[in-house]
Design an enzyme around this catalytic site. Sequence first.
Site, PDB file in Angstrom:
ATOM      1  N   ASN A   1     -17.710  65.180 -37.789  1.00 49.88           N
ATOM      2  CA  ASN A   1     -16.868  65.195 -36.588  1.00 49.88           C
ATOM      3  C   ASN A   1     -15.862  66.337 -36.734  1.00 49.88           C
ATOM      4  O   ASN A   1     -14.849  66.195 -37.415  1.00 49.88           O
ATOM      5  CB  ASN A   1     -16.157  63.834 -36.455  1.00 49.88           C
ATOM      6  CG  ASN A   1     -15.261  63.781 -35.242  1.00 49.88           C
ATOM      7  OD1 ASN A   1     -15.276  64.679 -34.400  1.00 49.88           O
ATOM      8  ND2 ASN A   1     -14.470  62.726 -35.142  1.00 49.88           N
ATOM      9  N   TRP A   2     -16.153  67.438 -36.069  1.00 47.16           N
ATOM     10  CA  TRP A   2     -15.291  68.627 -36.214  1.00 47.16           C
ATOM     11  C   TRP A   2     -13.975  68.483 -35.448  1.00 47.16           C
ATOM     12  O   TRP A   2     -13.094  69.318 -35.588  1.00 47.16           O
ATOM     13  CB  TRP A   2     -16.014  69.877 -35.699  1.00 47.16           C
ATOM     14  CG  TRP A   2     -17.198  70.304 -36.498  1.00 47.16           C
ATOM     15  CD1 TRP A   2     -17.754  69.677 -37.580  1.00 47.16           C
ATOM     16  CD2 TRP A   2     -17.990  71.482 -36.277  1.00 47.16           C
ATOM     17  NE1 TRP A   2     -18.841  70.381 -38.034  1.00 47.16           N
ATOM     18  CE2 TRP A   2     -19.006  71.492 -37.243  1.00 47.16           C
ATOM     19  CE3 TRP A   2     -17.952  72.510 -35.343  1.00 47.16           C
ATOM     20  CZ2 TRP A   2     -19.969  72.507 -37.323  1.00 47.16           C
ATOM     21  CZ3 TRP A   2     -18.904  73.527 -35.404  1.00 47.16           C
ATOM     22  CH2 TRP A   2     -19.894  73.522 -36.391  1.00 47.16           C
ATOM     23  N   LYS A   3     -13.876  67.452 -34.629  1.00 48.09           N
ATOM     24  CA  LYS A   3     -12.668  67.254 -33.809  1.00 48.09           C
ATOM     25  C   LYS A   3     -12.300  68.587 -33.143  1.00 48.09           C
ATOM     26  O   LYS A   3     -13.174  69.291 -32.648  1.00 48.09           O
ATOM     27  CB  LYS A   3     -11.537  66.692 -34.676  1.00 48.09           C
ATOM     28  CG  LYS A   3     -11.965  65.445 -35.465  1.00 48.09           C
ATOM     29  CD  LYS A   3     -10.804  64.697 -36.062  1.00 48.09           C
ATOM     30  CE  LYS A   3     -11.292  63.460 -36.789  1.00 48.09           C
ATOM     31  NZ  LYS A   3     -10.252  62.556 -37.208  1.00 48.09           N
TER      32      LYS A   3
ATOM     33  N   HIS B   1     -14.060  56.875 -30.095  1.00 48.07           N
ATOM     34  CA  HIS B   1     -13.319  57.309 -31.283  1.00 48.07           C
ATOM     35  C   HIS B   1     -11.845  56.946 -31.095  1.00 48.07           C
ATOM     36  O   HIS B   1     -11.330  57.012 -29.978  1.00 48.07           O
ATOM     37  CB  HIS B   1     -13.484  58.823 -31.490  1.00 48.07           C
ATOM     38  CG  HIS B   1     -12.919  59.255 -32.806  1.00 48.07           C
ATOM     39  ND1 HIS B   1     -11.573  59.447 -32.992  1.00 48.07           N
ATOM     40  CD2 HIS B   1     -13.511  59.495 -34.003  1.00 48.07           C
ATOM     41  CE1 HIS B   1     -11.359  59.789 -34.259  1.00 48.07           C
ATOM     42  NE2 HIS B   1     -12.520  59.821 -34.892  1.00 48.07           N
TER      43      HIS B   1
ATOM     44  N   GLU C   1     -14.306  52.736 -38.424  1.00 51.31           N
ATOM     45  CA  GLU C   1     -13.273  53.697 -38.813  1.00 51.31           C
ATOM     46  C   GLU C   1     -11.892  53.068 -38.671  1.00 51.31           C
ATOM     47  O   GLU C   1     -11.279  53.135 -37.595  1.00 51.31           O
ATOM     48  CB  GLU C   1     -13.325  54.926 -37.906  1.00 51.31           C
ATOM     49  CG  GLU C   1     -14.598  55.726 -37.996  1.00 51.31           C
ATOM     50  CD  GLU C   1     -14.331  57.184 -37.639  1.00 51.31           C
ATOM     51  OE1 GLU C   1     -14.591  58.043 -38.483  1.00 51.31           O
ATOM     52  OE2 GLU C   1     -13.850  57.444 -36.540  1.00 51.31           O
TER      53      GLU C   1
ATOM     54  N   GLY D   1      -7.787  60.569 -41.527  1.00 47.25           N
ATOM     55  CA  GLY D   1      -6.967  61.772 -41.689  1.00 47.25           C
ATOM     56  C   GLY D   1      -6.075  61.773 -42.910  1.00 47.25           C
ATOM     57  O   GLY D   1      -5.098  62.505 -42.977  1.00 47.25           O
TER      58      GLY D   1
ATOM     59  N   GLY E   1     -14.541  63.560 -40.955  1.00 46.91           N
ATOM     60  CA  GLY E   1     -13.691  64.427 -40.154  1.00 46.91           C
ATOM     61  C   GLY E   1     -13.289  65.675 -40.926  1.00 46.91           C
ATOM     62  O   GLY E   1     -14.080  66.613 -41.085  1.00 46.91           O
TER      63      GLY E   1
END
Length: 250
Positions: free
Chosen positions: A6-8, A91, A161, A167, A230
């Site tokens: 997930n490159w966000k 998400h 998640e 993060g 992420g």
Amino acid sequence: MLIVANWKAYVEDFAKAKKLVATSKRLALKSRDTIILAPPAPLMGAFAANNKSRVAFAAQDVSLTTGGAKTGEATAAAFAAAGASYALIGHSERRAAGDTNALVTEKLTRVFAHGLIPILCVGEHERDGDGRYLAFIREEITTALAPLTPKERAKVIVAYEPLWAIGKTADAAIGPNDLAEMTLYIRKVLAELVPGKSASHSLVLYGGSVEPGNIRALAASTSVDGFLIGHASVDPVAFSILVKQLERQS
Ligand code: PGA
């Protein structure tokens, strides 16, 4: 195993995206695992069109609309046309921006209408001592799957998640025992919603500070089918290590 990157909004330039895609394609050639990349929409469009590699692509979200006069919206149909095969739905960063359980449900139907496979993200904000977080997860899964056909339900990939683990760094992520417990719980909830034997084929992923330092322990002692990654997925060196660690595991 499934490895979803997930490159966000971490990746904002073509050169970086190109490097990450090339690294992933190289890794996929030597791996038995499936790599799915979820870049920001314009970059996905640039790399997913006519993609013949073993790497697949996912939308990070889809619009609620079915098309028409909706400036700025990117629909499931548009993502499918651009080469996506999967879509992240619900998400926590989209839920924080207003996606309720009801909207998540609607997005799932859009995704199925255009032949994409949804990766439904669920996760509690915090863990309380009396287990209310379990009811919270059950509610997220149950409302999302409710309007789907039995066949569709069986295709939904659930990504667990927990928000408190997203993060951060490996030491703040969930531990293998807690993850094993939660995976089991999610499988139990799915078994109530997905008919017959199909439930045992439902895929459950974990995401939240998966890094080279914890992926092996998490993969070894739980029954997860893969990971949603992420920040570590946008560093080509860290991402290569992650994929190789899993490969050694399987
Ligand atoms: P993270 O993000 O790996 O940076 O914690 C995971 C996610 O939010 O999908």
